[in-house]
Motif scaffolding. Structure first.
Motif, mmCIF file in Angstrom:
data_model
loop_
_atom_site.group_PDB
_atom_site.id
_atom_site.type_symbol
_atom_site.label_atom_id
_atom_site.label_comp_id
_atom_site.label_asym_id
_atom_site.label_seq_id
_atom_site.Cartn_x
_atom_site.Cartn_y
_atom_site.Cartn_z
ATOM 1 N N ARG A 1 0.826 -1.210 0.000
ATOM 2 C CA ARG A 1 0.000 0.000 0.000
ATOM 3 C C ARG A 1 0.863 1.264 0.000
ATOM 4 N N LEU A 2 1.999 1.192 0.652
ATOM 5 C CA LEU A 2 2.924 2.323 0.628
ATOM 6 C C LEU A 2 3.387 2.600 -0.792
ATOM 7 N N GLN A 3 3.687 1.550 -1.525
ATOM 8 C CA GLN A 3 4.107 1.724 -2.912
ATOM 9 C C GLN A 3 2.986 2.354 -3.734
ATOM 10 N N GLU A 4 1.741 1.960 -3.472
ATOM 11 C CA GLU A 4 0.603 2.545 -4.175
ATOM 12 C C GLU A 4 0.452 4.032 -3.849
ATOM 13 N N VAL A 5 0.665 4.370 -2.579
ATOM 14 C CA VAL A 5 0.592 5.772 -2.165
ATOM 15 C C VAL A 5 1.629 6.595 -2.913
ATOM 16 N N ILE A 6 2.834 6.069 -3.025
ATOM 17 C CA ILE A 6 3.914 6.780 -3.704
ATOM 18 C C ILE A 6 3.593 6.967 -5.181
ATOM 19 N N GLU A 7 3.029 5.958 -5.797
ATOM 20 C CA GLU A 7 2.733 6.010 -7.230
ATOM 21 C C GLU A 7 1.553 6.923 -7.536
ATOM 22 N N THR A 8 0.548 6.926 -6.641
ATOM 23 C CA THR A 8 -0.675 7.690 -6.906
ATOM 24 C C THR A 8 -0.735 9.016 -6.145
ATOM 25 N N GLU A 9 0.115 9.135 -5.102
ATOM 26 C CA GLU A 9 0.111 10.305 -4.218
ATOM 27 C C GLU A 9 -1.227 10.468 -3.515
ATOM 28 N N LYS A 10 -1.877 9.341 -3.215
ATOM 29 C CA LYS A 10 -3.161 9.337 -2.512
ATOM 30 C C LYS A 10 -3.163 8.234 -1.454
ATOM 31 N N GLY A 11 -3.922 8.467 -0.377
ATOM 32 C CA GLY A 11 -4.141 7.424 0.623
ATOM 33 C C GLY A 11 -3.139 7.361 1.754
ATOM 34 N N PHE A 12 -2.256 8.363 1.860
ATOM 35 C CA PHE A 12 -1.222 8.294 2.902
ATOM 36 C C PHE A 12 -1.835 8.357 4.302
ATOM 37 N N GLU A 13 -2.802 9.238 4.510
ATOM 38 C CA GLU A 13 -3.413 9.384 5.827
ATOM 39 C C GLU A 13 -4.094 8.095 6.270
ATOM 40 N N LYS A 14 -4.796 7.428 5.333
ATOM 41 C CA LYS A 14 -5.469 6.167 5.671
ATOM 42 C C LYS A 14 -4.438 5.095 6.021
ATOM 43 N N LEU A 15 -3.364 5.056 5.270
ATOM 44 C CA LEU A 15 -2.324 4.060 5.522
ATOM 45 C C LEU A 15 -1.713 4.257 6.901
ATOM 46 N N THR A 16 -1.356 5.483 7.237
ATOM 47 C CA THR A 16 -0.732 5.717 8.535
ATOM 48 C C THR A 16 -1.716 5.488 9.676
ATOM 49 N N ALA A 17 -2.994 5.772 9.438
ATOM 50 C CA ALA A 17 -4.008 5.513 10.466
ATOM 51 C C ALA A 17 -4.111 4.015 10.736
ATOM 52 N N ASP A 18 -3.983 3.208 9.683
ATOM 53 C CA ASP A 18 -4.088 1.759 9.837
ATOM 54 C C ASP A 18 -2.914 1.171 10.612
ATOM 55 N N LEU A 19 -1.802 1.904 10.682
ATOM 56 C CA LEU A 19 -0.666 1.418 11.469
ATOM 57 C C LEU A 19 -1.050 1.264 12.936
#
Length: 341
Positions: free
Chosen positions: A34-52
């Motif tokens: 998902r981190l790789q997807e965030v980097i490629e799309t520049e979207k979803g970082f907040e959701k990813l970090t919240a899921d941590l």
């Protein structure tokens, strides 16, 4: 964002090492995909970090350990390239051009400074402050100004590294790990320090400013007072003047006078308080000596106080007098006192 080969290497390296799982939560492999997807799309970082925050501490520690096997290489590759590019902005033809402009700005400033207070006043806004701003842009540019002419590859690399640094900080925060230096803050600090190292500010002055940070902590100088002193010292260094060393005793005397003015309803260098009638007596009470004093009222901002003094001829001459060696700054409510020694 285009994924750089080094990022592919980074993620591949981490994924090959990450096998930790946790029931009812993301696996570390899933997190990194998902981190790789965030980097490629520049979207979803907040959701990813919240899921941590849904991962257990053991999984987070393992994720951080594996992440740190390769992230420093990517960070160091970026900082090395940034350092080389920043250096190029302060060398060769660029340096020659900047040196000429620096001399011109300093000359403009000092010509105004040499005038009488009457002729000086209108020029403080039209000549003196533009000179300060011009010097700061040349000698202490913001990181964004360095990047104004940077190649796109360096822009992309910085964006990538900052995402990864923020991700690392998010892991540390979710795992509540102590004694971890923030990765994002570390990169930003490096960028600023790199500029300072090439900027050409006097080394003696930079050493004094670094020493001032230690003096301020030991002497209980308030954060806003430190901020005001640092700004004024930066102005002096930009002009080729010496930086002033913080005198905590002058800070105490200044703070005391600001409090006296606030509580006793007066605004003057001459105080009605017995034993504290003059700046020299107030300094002596604290066990030090003074050579000048500025006072200001109207804002809790140190920047507002400095600007108020800058645009007032008499105060301005005090701020940039070459013979000063020490400084104290004291705030109480919306009152400020600045003392020199």
């Amino acid at each position: 964002m285009k994924v750089l080969p080094l990022l592919t290497f980074l993620l591949a390296g981490i994924l090959s090492l990450s096998t930790t799982t946790h029931a009812a939560s993301l696996t570390t492999d899933e997190v990194l995909v998902r981190l790789q997807e965030v980097i490629e799309t520049e979207k979803g970082f907040e959701k990813l970090t919240a899921d941590l925050n849904e991962m257990d501490e053991k999984s987070l520690v393992a994720l951080l350990k594996n992440f740190d096997r390769t992230f420093p290489r990517l960070r160091d590759n970026y900082t090395s390239r940034y350092q080389n590019f920043a250096k190029s902005q302060f060398s060769g033809k660029a340096k020659t051009k900047k040196s000429k402009l620096i001399r011109e700005y300093r000359s403009d400033f000092m010509k105004v400074y040499a005038l009488g207070e009457g002729p000086m006043k209108p020029l403080l806004k039209t000549k003196s402050m533009p000179a300060i701003k011009g010097l700061k842009k040349l000698i202490m540019p913001e990181v964004k100004e360095i990047f104004a002419t940077a190649p796109q590859a360096l822009h992309d690399q910085r964006k990538l590294v900052m995402i990864l640094a923020k991700f690392r900080d998010a892991i540390v925060e979710a795992a509540v790990l102590p004694d971890q230096t923030p990765a994002e803050k570390g990169i930003v600090s490096f960028e600023k320090e790199t500029i300072s190292s090439f900027a050409g500010l006097p080394r003696d002055g930079l050493r004094i400013m670094k020493k001032n940070d230690q003096i301020a902590v030991k002497g209980d100088v308030l954060p806003k007072e430190r901020e005001g002193i640092r700004e004024m010292n930066e102005w002096r260094l930009l002009l080729g003047l010496n930086a002033l060393e913080i005198d905590p005793k002058l800070c105490d005397a200044s703070r005391g006078h600001s409090e006296d003015m606030n509580k006793n309803g007066f605004f003057a260098h001459d105080s009605p308080i017995k034993g504290k009638e003059t700046p020299w007596k107030r300094a002596a009470i604290e066990g030090t000596k003074a050579s000048g004093e500025n006072i200001y009222m109207g804002s809790e901002s140190p920047g507002a106080a400095n600007k108020g003094w800058f645009f007032s001829p008499g105060h301005h001459k005090n701020m940039f007098r070459a013979s000063h060696k020490r400084i104290g700054l004291g705030k109480y409510s919306r009152h400020w006192t600045q003392m020199f020694g």
